[in-house]
Motif scaffolding. Structure first.
Motif, short mmCIF file in Angstrom:
data_model
loop_
_atom_site.label_atom_id
_atom_site.label_comp_id
_atom_site.label_asym_id
_atom_site.label_seq_id
_atom_site.Cartn_x
_atom_site.Cartn_y
_atom_site.Cartn_z
N ARG A 11 -8.89 -2.94 -2.94
CA ARG A 11 -10.32 -2.79 -3.23
C ARG A 11 -11.14 -2.55 -1.95
O ARG A 11 -12.21 -1.95 -2.00
CB ARG A 11 -10.81 -4.03 -3.98
CG ARG A 11 -12.16 -3.88 -4.64
CD ARG A 11 -12.59 -5.17 -5.36
NE ARG A 11 -12.41 -5.10 -6.80
CZ ARG A 11 -11.49 -5.77 -7.48
NH1 ARG A 11 -10.62 -6.54 -6.84
NH2 ARG A 11 -11.42 -5.68 -8.79
N CYS A 12 -10.64 -3.03 -0.82
CA CYS A 12 -11.42 -2.90 0.42
C CYS A 12 -11.34 -1.50 1.02
O CYS A 12 -12.09 -1.17 1.93
CB CYS A 12 -10.98 -3.93 1.45
SG CYS A 12 -9.44 -3.55 2.31
N GLY A 13 -10.41 -0.67 0.54
CA GLY A 13 -10.36 0.72 0.98
C GLY A 13 -9.40 1.01 2.11
O GLY A 13 -9.10 2.18 2.37
N HIS A 14 -8.91 -0.01 2.80
CA HIS A 14 -7.96 0.25 3.89
C HIS A 14 -6.74 -0.67 3.81
O HIS A 14 -6.04 -0.87 4.82
CB HIS A 14 -8.65 0.11 5.26
CG HIS A 14 -9.20 -1.25 5.55
ND1 HIS A 14 -10.43 -1.67 5.10
CD2 HIS A 14 -8.69 -2.30 6.23
CE1 HIS A 14 -10.65 -2.90 5.50
NE2 HIS A 14 -9.61 -3.32 6.19
N ALA A 15 -6.50 -1.22 2.63
CA ALA A 15 -5.32 -2.05 2.40
C ALA A 15 -4.62 -1.55 1.14
O ALA A 15 -5.14 -0.67 0.44
CB ALA A 15 -5.70 -3.52 2.27
N GLU A 16 -3.47 -2.10 0.88
CA GLU A 16 -2.67 -1.68 -0.28
C GLU A 16 -2.38 -2.88 -1.18
O GLU A 16 -2.35 -4.01 -0.72
CB GLU A 16 -1.34 -1.08 0.20
CG GLU A 16 -1.49 0.14 1.09
CD GLU A 16 -0.17 0.57 1.71
OE1 GLU A 16 0.89 0.01 1.31
OE2 GLU A 16 -0.19 1.45 2.59
N GLY A 17 -2.15 -2.58 -2.46
CA GLY A 17 -1.73 -3.61 -3.39
C GLY A 17 -2.88 -4.29 -4.11
O GLY A 17 -4.01 -4.36 -3.60
N SER A 18 -2.60 -4.77 -5.30
CA SER A 18 -3.60 -5.49 -6.08
C SER A 18 -3.61 -6.96 -5.68
O SER A 18 -2.69 -7.46 -5.02
CB SER A 18 -3.27 -5.37 -7.57
OG SER A 18 -2.08 -6.10 -7.88
N LEU A 19 -4.64 -7.66 -6.11
CA LEU A 19 -4.69 -9.10 -5.86
C LEU A 19 -3.46 -9.79 -6.45
O LEU A 19 -2.86 -10.67 -5.82
CB LEU A 19 -5.96 -9.69 -6.46
CG LEU A 19 -7.27 -9.36 -5.76
CD1 LEU A 19 -8.45 -9.90 -6.57
CD2 LEU A 19 -7.31 -9.90 -4.34
N GLU A 20 -3.08 -9.37 -7.65
CA GLU A 20 -1.93 -10.00 -8.29
C GLU A 20 -0.65 -9.70 -7.55
O GLU A 20 0.27 -10.53 -7.52
CB GLU A 20 -1.83 -9.61 -9.76
CG GLU A 20 -0.81 -10.44 -10.53
CD GLU A 20 -1.00 -10.41 -12.02
OE1 GLU A 20 -0.48 -11.30 -12.71
OE2 GLU A 20 -1.69 -9.48 -12.53
#
Length: 268
Positions: A11-20
């Motif tokens: 969601r931050c735009g420069h990371a990968e993967g969902s919270l889950e």
């Protein structure tokens, strides 16, 4: 006790993967606590004209909080999920920051200095900013901002307190007095700091903070928490074994954990 209180997701735009994805990875590697701590939305620059992918859009913030708390409930009894925020300190925007910090029921808030004005000193795309500046003046401005962040009372943890060294730029003179000034400000404010292990994979090749600062923090009685600053699920927990050893070497026997903005010290 195995914890990781510093993580980011897509969601931050420069990371990968969902919270889950991070929660599931935390279970897989045997974490007791996982802290979700994505970046606060940009408040002092126009996201449309600034560097892309810096932080979640403002309208995503409530969705982030809702999803994180849903995961906290879903995985209760399996892993302790803590809902946090990495809330940038930006001098002159204290009212805007406070609205975000006070506006949600966070478990903890990390106060980090990334920006000196509109320059993000942690962004690899903006390293040319050093070319037109005196490094010592930058270090002085940075550590002054860290002191002001600690004094606001907005934060539970000061994030990567010496991240100014990330790209290996060092001023010609000694900066011990600046580092100690920041630690003294944290101690006076009663906030924790984090031992952020991600520095081991940065050009500086050293955790944040350095061993000297960590020992000084212990002398000042500053509590410490742990974080990998993972931007990919597979980096969750990266270097935290080394970080734990560094904490013990510095004389620490407890870690700071958080829930509902309350600090709880646990043995490790």
């Amino acid at each position: 006790m195995k914890i990781d209180y510093h993580t980011h997701h897509a969601r931050c735009g420069h990371a990968e993967g969902s919270l889950e994805d991070y929660v599931k990875r935390g279970i897989g590697i045997g974490l007791d606590h996982i802290g979700l701590s994505d970046h606060m939305p940009l408040i002092h620059v126009d996201p449309a004209s600034y560097y892309p992918g810096m932080a979640m859009p403002m309208d995503e913030l409530p969705r982030y909080v809702e999803e994180a708390f849903a995961l906290k409930e879903k995985y209760k009894g399996v892993i302790e999920v803590r809902v946090g925020l990495e809330g940038d300190y930006i001098e002159g925007y204290e009212e805007e920051i406070e609205r975000i910090v006070r506006g949600y029921p966070w478990d903890y808030v990390i106060g980090s200095v990334h920006f000196l004005g509109e320059w993000d000193i942690t962004d690899y795309r903006q390293t040319d900013g050093w070319k037109s500046r005196d490094p010592m003046a930058v270090y002085e401005q940075y550590y002054d901002a860290v002191c002001k962040a600690a004094a606001t009372g907005f934060y539970d943890v000061i994030g990567h307190i010496d991240v100014i060294k990330r790209f290996g730029v060092q001023p010609g003179g000694d900066v011990t007095h600046l580092e100690d000034m920041a630690l003294a400000a944290a101690a006076k404010a009663g906030v924790a700091i984090e031992l952020n292990a991600s520095g081991l994979r940065m050009p500086c090749a050293e955790m944040f903070p350095s061993r000297r600062m960590l020992v000084k923090a212990r002398e000042l009685g500053i509590p410490v928490t742990l974080g990998s600053d993972a931007h990919q699920p597979e980096r969750l927990g990266q270097y935290l074994d080394e970080a734990g050893a560094a904490l013990k070497d510095a004389g620490y026997a407890q870690l700071a954990t958080f829930e509902g903005r309350r600090r709880i010290l646990v043995d490790f």
